[in-house]
Scaffold this motif. Structure first.
Motif, short mmCIF file in Angstrom:
data_model
loop_
_atom_site.label_atom_id
_atom_site.label_comp_id
_atom_site.label_asym_id
_atom_site.label_seq_id
_atom_site.Cartn_x
_atom_site.Cartn_y
_atom_site.Cartn_z
N ALA A 190 0.63 -1.14 -0.13
CA ALA A 190 0.06 0.26 -0.02
C ALA A 190 0.70 1.29 -0.04
CB ALA A 190 -0.97 0.09 1.28
N GLY A 191 2.04 1.14 0.11
CA GLY A 191 3.02 2.50 0.07
C GLY A 191 3.16 2.84 1.25
N ARG A 192 2.79 2.40 2.39
CA ARG A 192 2.70 2.70 3.81
C ARG A 192 4.15 2.39 4.38
NH1 ARG A 192 -3.10 1.21 5.54
NH2 ARG A 192 -2.48 1.77 7.57
N TYR A 193 5.22 2.88 3.80
CA TYR A 193 6.55 2.47 4.16
C TYR A 193 6.95 2.75 5.90
CZ TYR A 193 7.35 2.05 -0.71
OH TYR A 193 7.29 1.51 -1.95
N GLY A 194 6.26 3.81 6.18
CA GLY A 194 6.72 4.35 7.76
C GLY A 194 5.96 3.33 8.64
N GLU A 195 4.68 3.09 8.59
CA GLU A 195 3.98 2.34 9.39
C GLU A 195 4.63 0.78 9.23
OE1 GLU A 195 -0.34 2.46 9.04
OE2 GLU A 195 0.11 4.10 7.62
N ALA A 196 4.89 0.52 7.90
CA ALA A 196 5.44 -1.26 7.92
C ALA A 196 6.93 -1.08 8.53
CB ALA A 196 5.81 -1.24 6.37
N LEU A 197 7.53 -0.09 8.64
CA LEU A 197 8.93 -0.01 9.17
C LEU A 197 8.99 -0.12 10.69
CD1 LEU A 197 12.09 -0.03 8.34
CD2 LEU A 197 11.77 2.58 8.71
N GLU A 198 7.93 0.41 11.22
CA GLU A 198 7.84 0.40 12.65
C GLU A 198 7.32 -1.01 12.94
OE1 GLU A 198 5.07 3.39 14.47
OE2 GLU A 198 5.99 4.79 13.14
N LEU A 199 6.26 -1.68 12.17
CA LEU A 199 5.84 -2.95 12.52
C LEU A 199 7.06 -4.05 12.22
CD1 LEU A 199 3.44 -4.54 13.05
CD2 LEU A 199 2.80 -4.70 10.85
N THR A 200 8.01 -3.67 11.58
CA THR A 200 9.15 -4.58 11.58
C THR A 200 9.76 -5.07 12.61
OG1 THR A 200 11.02 -3.12 11.03
CG2 THR A 200 9.80 -3.99 9.16
N GLN A 201 9.53 -4.16 13.69
CA GLN A 201 10.32 -4.71 15.08
C GLN A 201 9.54 -5.78 15.77
OE1 GLN A 201 13.18 -3.03 15.91
NE2 GLN A 201 12.83 -2.30 14.11
N ARG A 202 8.22 -5.92 15.26
CA ARG A 202 7.53 -7.06 15.98
C ARG A 202 7.65 -8.32 15.19
NH1 ARG A 202 1.64 -4.67 16.98
NH2 ARG A 202 1.78 -6.28 19.03
N ILE A 203 8.63 -8.45 13.99
CA ILE A 203 9.07 -9.82 13.31
C ILE A 203 10.09 -10.19 14.22
CG2 ILE A 203 9.86 -10.83 11.41
CD1 ILE A 203 8.70 -8.53 9.89
N GLY A 204 9.65 -11.50 15.00
CA GLY A 204 10.49 -12.16 15.62
C GLY A 204 11.83 -12.61 15.23
N ALA A 205 11.86 -13.15 13.81
CA ALA A 205 12.93 -13.96 13.22
C ALA A 205 13.83 -12.70 12.72
CB ALA A 205 12.41 -14.61 11.95
N ALA A 206 15.03 -12.67 13.21
CA ALA A 206 15.86 -11.40 12.85
C ALA A 206 16.39 -11.44 11.54
CB ALA A 206 17.14 -11.48 13.78
N ASP A 207 16.47 -12.34 10.97
CA ASP A 207 16.68 -12.34 9.43
C ASP A 207 15.55 -11.88 8.62
OD1 ASP A 207 15.41 -14.86 9.89
OD2 ASP A 207 16.61 -15.86 8.18
N LEU A 208 14.26 -12.40 8.92
CA LEU A 208 13.00 -11.99 8.36
C LEU A 208 13.06 -10.42 8.48
CD1 LEU A 208 10.79 -12.64 6.18
CD2 LEU A 208 9.49 -13.10 8.43
N ARG A 209 13.31 -10.09 9.68
CA ARG A 209 13.05 -8.54 9.98
C ARG A 209 13.96 -7.70 9.35
NH1 ARG A 209 13.37 -9.26 15.18
NH2 ARG A 209 15.49 -9.17 15.38
N ALA A 210 15.16 -8.18 9.30
CA ALA A 210 16.16 -7.44 8.58
C ALA A 210 15.70 -7.24 6.94
CB ALA A 210 17.63 -8.02 8.65
N GLU A 211 15.64 -8.53 6.44
CA GLU A 211 15.03 -8.33 4.77
C GLU A 211 13.83 -7.28 4.69
OE1 GLU A 211 14.97 -12.41 2.86
OE2 GLU A 211 14.51 -12.85 4.70
N TRP A 212 13.19 -7.40 5.67
CA TRP A 212 11.76 -6.37 5.53
C TRP A 212 12.36 -4.78 5.74
CZ3 TRP A 212 8.10 -6.02 2.41
CH2 TRP A 212 7.48 -7.33 2.09
N ARG A 213 13.32 -4.77 6.61
CA ARG A 213 13.76 -3.39 7.05
C ARG A 213 14.64 -3.09 5.70
NH1 ARG A 213 13.86 -0.68 11.11
NH2 ARG A 213 15.98 0.02 10.98
N PHE A 214 15.37 -3.82 5.11
CA PHE A 214 16.08 -3.45 4.05
C PHE A 214 15.21 -3.12 2.81
CE2 PHE A 214 17.55 -4.25 -0.32
CZ PHE A 214 18.84 -3.59 -0.13
#
Length: 143
Positions: free
Chosen positions: A34-58
């Motif tokens: 949806a192009g809501r990058y800021g909200e998505a970026l905040e939500l990445t902190q709730r992803i437990g798997a560090a590699d998946l979290r890093a992929e999404w943050r990247f």
């Protein structure tokens, strides 16, 4: 009984706060689409798997145009998953784009080593090695 369950659930959410990785990642995926990058970026902190979290943050930082932060996100993931080919590829391409020659060279060699060590299917291996060779050429052109 219902009230005590609600309280327990609230306390659990407050203390633990993390959604299961797949649920949080799905929500991040939807916000990203949806192009809501800021909200998505905040939500990445709730992803437990560090590699998946890093992929999404990247992905979010890269798509948002913050390449230095995207590179840092990929490298953060590589600290916990040092041979993660996706993160290595993303970090390499990002470092090359930023013109950071030495960092690019190190990342590219790590990416190639991960491909050589982990990819056994011949077609996939050939494609991945060709990609690392292209990046090696880019890195050589930076020096």
């Amino acid at each position: 009984m219902r009230a005590s369950r609600r309280i327990a659930s609230s306390l659990f959410a407050a203390c633990c706060g993390a959604l299961p990785s797949q649920d949080a990642a799905q929500q991040v995926r939807e916000l990203h689409a949806a192009g809501r990058y800021g909200e998505a970026l905040e939500l990445t902190q709730r992803i437990g798997a560090a590699d998946l979290r890093a992929e999404w943050r990247f992905q979010l930082l890269n798509d948002g145009g913050d390449l230095p932060a995207a590179l840092e996100a990929a490298e953060e993931g590589l600290r916990v998953a040092p041979t993660h080919r996706g993160l290595l590829q993303n970090a390499t391409v990002c470092a090359v784009t930023l013109g950071i020659a030495e960092r690019s060279a190190v990342l590219c060699e790590r990416w190639r080593a991960a491909v050589e060590a982990e990819v056994t299917e011949p077609g996939e291996r050939a494609v991945a090695l060709e990609a690392t060779e292209r990046m090696r050429g880019e890195v050589a052109g930076m020096r």
